[in-house]
Design a protein around this motif. Structure first.
Motif, PDB file in Angstrom:
ATOM      1  N   ILE A   1      -9.688   3.717  -2.003  1.00 58.16           N
ATOM      2  CA  ILE A   1      -8.767   2.574  -1.997  1.00 58.16           C
ATOM      3  C   ILE A   1      -8.950   1.829  -3.308  1.00 58.16           C
ATOM      4  O   ILE A   1     -10.068   1.444  -3.651  1.00 58.16           O
ATOM      5  CB  ILE A   1      -9.039   1.603  -0.828  1.00 58.16           C
ATOM      6  N   VAL A   2      -7.843   1.635  -4.028  1.00 62.24           N
ATOM      7  CA  VAL A   2      -7.874   0.863  -5.265  1.00 62.24           C
ATOM      8  C   VAL A   2      -6.666  -0.056  -5.316  1.00 62.24           C
ATOM      9  O   VAL A   2      -5.627   0.234  -4.722  1.00 62.24           O
ATOM     10  CB  VAL A   2      -7.906   1.753  -6.538  1.00 62.24           C
ATOM     11  N   HIS A   3      -6.828  -1.166  -6.006  1.00 60.34           N
ATOM     12  CA  HIS A   3      -5.710  -2.064  -6.295  1.00 60.34           C
ATOM     13  C   HIS A   3      -5.466  -2.026  -7.797  1.00 60.34           C
ATOM     14  O   HIS A   3      -6.409  -2.138  -8.584  1.00 60.34           O
ATOM     15  CB  HIS A   3      -6.018  -3.492  -5.857  1.00 60.34           C
TER      16      HIS A   3
ATOM     17  N   GLY B   1       4.227  -9.211  -8.785  1.00 63.11           N
ATOM     18  CA  GLY B   1       3.964 -10.340  -7.903  1.00 63.11           C
ATOM     19  C   GLY B   1       2.986 -10.019  -6.786  1.00 63.11           C
ATOM     20  O   GLY B   1       2.717 -10.853  -5.930  1.00 63.11           O
ATOM     21  N   PHE B   2       2.441  -8.797  -6.770  1.00 64.89           N
ATOM     22  CA  PHE B   2       1.464  -8.366  -5.775  1.00 64.89           C
ATOM     23  C   PHE B   2       0.673  -7.213  -6.374  1.00 64.89           C
ATOM     24  O   PHE B   2       1.063  -6.619  -7.374  1.00 64.89           O
ATOM     25  CB  PHE B   2       2.138  -7.925  -4.467  1.00 64.89           C
ATOM     26  N   PHE B   3      -0.455  -6.907  -5.727  1.00 59.09           N
ATOM     27  CA  PHE B   3      -1.234  -5.733  -6.115  1.00 59.09           C
ATOM     28  C   PHE B   3      -0.569  -4.502  -5.514  1.00 59.09           C
ATOM     29  O   PHE B   3      -0.132  -4.535  -4.364  1.00 59.09           O
ATOM     30  CB  PHE B   3      -2.677  -5.810  -5.596  1.00 59.09           C
ATOM     31  N   LEU B   4      -0.509  -3.423  -6.271  1.00 55.37           N
ATOM     32  CA  LEU B   4      -0.127  -2.131  -5.725  1.00 55.37           C
ATOM     33  C   LEU B   4      -1.425  -1.467  -5.293  1.00 55.37           C
ATOM     34  O   LEU B   4      -2.335  -1.270  -6.109  1.00 55.37           O
ATOM     35  CB  LEU B   4       0.602  -1.275  -6.761  1.00 55.37           C
ATOM     36  N   GLU B   5      -1.533  -1.185  -3.995  1.00 62.21           N
ATOM     37  CA  GLU B   5      -2.729  -0.548  -3.445  1.00 62.21           C
ATOM     38  C   GLU B   5      -2.468   0.937  -3.315  1.00 62.21           C
ATOM     39  O   GLU B   5      -1.479   1.346  -2.703  1.00 62.21           O
ATOM     40  CB  GLU B   5      -3.065  -1.126  -2.073  1.00 62.21           C
ATOM     41  N   LEU B   6      -3.348   1.738  -3.888  1.00 58.60           N
ATOM     42  CA  LEU B   6      -3.303   3.179  -3.687  1.00 58.60           C
ATOM     43  C   LEU B   6      -4.370   3.536  -2.678  1.00 58.60           C
ATOM     44  O   LEU B   6      -5.530   3.132  -2.818  1.00 58.60           O
ATOM     45  CB  LEU B   6      -3.573   3.930  -4.993  1.00 58.60           C
ATOM     46  N   ALA B   7      -3.982   4.274  -1.654  1.00 56.12           N
ATOM     47  CA  ALA B   7      -4.922   4.727  -0.631  1.00 56.12           C
ATOM     48  C   ALA B   7      -4.828   6.246  -0.545  1.00 56.12           C
ATOM     49  O   ALA B   7      -3.727   6.812  -0.539  1.00 56.12           O
ATOM     50  CB  ALA B   7      -4.600   4.101   0.716  1.00 56.12           C
ATOM     51  N   TRP B   8      -5.979   6.882  -0.499  1.00 58.40           N
ATOM     52  CA  TRP B   8      -6.020   8.331  -0.365  1.00 58.40           C
ATOM     53  C   TRP B   8      -5.303   8.704   0.930  1.00 58.40           C
ATOM     54  O   TRP B   8      -5.573   8.140   2.004  1.00 58.40           O
ATOM     55  CB  TRP B   8      -7.479   8.772  -0.383  1.00 58.40           C
ATOM     56  N   ARG B   9      -4.329   9.621   0.834  1.00 58.62           N
ATOM     57  CA  ARG B   9      -3.426   9.935   1.948  1.00 58.62           C
ATOM     58  C   ARG B   9      -4.139  10.199   3.283  1.00 58.62           C
ATOM     59  O   ARG B   9      -3.748   9.629   4.303  1.00 58.62           O
ATOM     60  CB  ARG B   9      -2.503  11.093   1.583  1.00 58.62           C
ATOM     61  N   PRO B  10      -5.177  11.025   3.358  1.00 59.48           N
ATOM     62  CA  PRO B  10      -5.830  11.224   4.667  1.00 59.48           C
ATOM     63  C   PRO B  10      -6.362   9.921   5.273  1.00 59.48           C
ATOM     64  O   PRO B  10      -6.267   9.713   6.483  1.00 59.48           O
ATOM     65  CB  PRO B  10      -6.958  12.208   4.364  1.00 59.48           C
ATOM     66  N   LEU B  11      -6.906   9.043   4.452  1.00 63.10           N
ATOM     67  CA  LEU B  11      -7.386   7.747   4.939  1.00 63.10           C
ATOM     68  C   LEU B  11      -6.216   6.898   5.421  1.00 63.10           C
ATOM     69  O   LEU B  11      -6.265   6.301   6.502  1.00 63.10           O
ATOM     70  CB  LEU B  11      -8.159   7.026   3.835  1.00 63.10           C
ATOM     71  N   ALA B  12      -5.137   6.835   4.639  1.00 60.14           N
ATOM     72  CA  ALA B  12      -3.957   6.050   5.016  1.00 60.14           C
ATOM     73  C   ALA B  12      -3.342   6.583   6.310  1.00 60.14           C
ATOM     74  O   ALA B  12      -2.936   5.794   7.177  1.00 60.14           O
ATOM     75  CB  ALA B  12      -2.933   6.078   3.881  1.00 60.14           C
TER      76      ALA B  12
ATOM     77  N   GLY C   1       0.813  -1.205   0.000  1.00 61.08           N
ATOM     78  CA  GLY C   1       0.000   0.000   0.000  1.00 61.08           C
ATOM     79  C   GLY C   1       0.847   1.255   0.000  1.00 61.08           C
ATOM     80  O   GLY C   1       1.828   1.351   0.745  1.00 61.08           O
ATOM     81  N   VAL C   2       0.475   2.201  -0.843  1.00 60.69           N
ATOM     82  CA  VAL C   2       1.118   3.512  -0.884  1.00 60.69           C
ATOM     83  C   VAL C   2       0.041   4.580  -0.726  1.00 60.69           C
ATOM     84  O   VAL C   2      -1.083   4.417  -1.205  1.00 60.69           O
ATOM     85  CB  VAL C   2       1.926   3.740  -2.182  1.00 60.69           C
ATOM     86  N   ALA C   3       0.378   5.645  -0.023  1.00 64.97           N
ATOM     87  CA  ALA C   3      -0.551   6.753   0.182  1.00 64.97           C
ATOM     88  C   ALA C   3      -0.331   7.782  -0.920  1.00 64.97           C
ATOM     89  O   ALA C   3       0.804   8.120  -1.239  1.00 64.97           O
ATOM     90  CB  ALA C   3      -0.314   7.383   1.555  1.00 64.97           C
ATOM     91  N   VAL C   4      -1.433   8.254  -1.494  1.00 65.11           N
ATOM     92  CA  VAL C   4      -1.351   9.241  -2.566  1.00 65.11           C
ATOM     93  C   VAL C   4      -2.315  10.390  -2.283  1.00 65.11           C
ATOM     94  O   VAL C   4      -3.343  10.211  -1.636  1.00 65.11           O
ATOM     95  CB  VAL C   4      -1.661   8.620  -3.953  1.00 65.11           C
TER      96      VAL C   4
END
Length: 160
Positions: A126-128, A136-147, A95-98
């Motif tokens: 939140i999206v994958h 080899g894995f999903f990159l998860e993007l999470a909206w920064r305030p939520l993360a 997971g990365v915060a964006v």
């Protein structure tokens, strides 16, 4: 080739397990992770052409500058259930915060999105991304305030 925007810094590693309690015990024993917090999730999501209710058992623990999320799939036909059924236990997503949910790696389409959590602009929070074949894995993007809220909760002291 997936080309990522600069500044994708992981805040979370997501691990799939068949049994949450056994997984917590294993990661506690092998990696020394402690301070586990439990969260049962229940939300509406879309995975590829399927949309419906997802309900999982989750646990979180601080791990240096990031945290670990452990997922035991429950209800729904999302990517967590499919991953466990076809790939078994192990790292499922990073997971990365964006700040902007539209700012994502070129050529990595969205394959999973949580419908019931949205940014103020109306995008899923939140999206994958479809990165499994290349990473080899999903990159998860999470909206920064939520993360940031999630990470603060994971690191907070338990209230008795």
């Amino acid at each position: 080739m997936v080309i990522a925007p600069p500044g994708l810094v992981p805040y979370q590693i997501g691990v799939m397990v068949a049994d949450l309690d056994a997984g917590i015990d294993r990661y506690r024993r092998l990696l020394g992770l402690s301070g586990w917090k439990h969260m049962d999730t229940d939300y509406v999501a879309r995975y590829r052409d399927w949309e419906g209710r997802i309900a999982n058992r989750n646990a979180f623990a601080p791990w240096g500058p990031i945290h670990l999320e452990m997922i035991e799939p429950g209800i729904g036909e999302g990517n967590a259930r499919e991953w466990l059924d076809t790939r078994g236990e192990g790292i499922f997503h990073v997971g990365v915060a964006v700040d902007d949910m539209a700012d994502r790696p070129v050529a990595a389409g969205v394959v999973f999105e949580v419908q019931s959590q949205r940014t103020p602009g109306g995008r899923p929070a939140i999206v994958h991304l479809n990165t499994v074949a290349e990473l080899g894995f999903f990159l998860e993007l999470a909206w920064r305030p939520l993360a940031e809220r999630l990470d603060a909760w994971v690191r907070s002291e338990a209230v008795s």
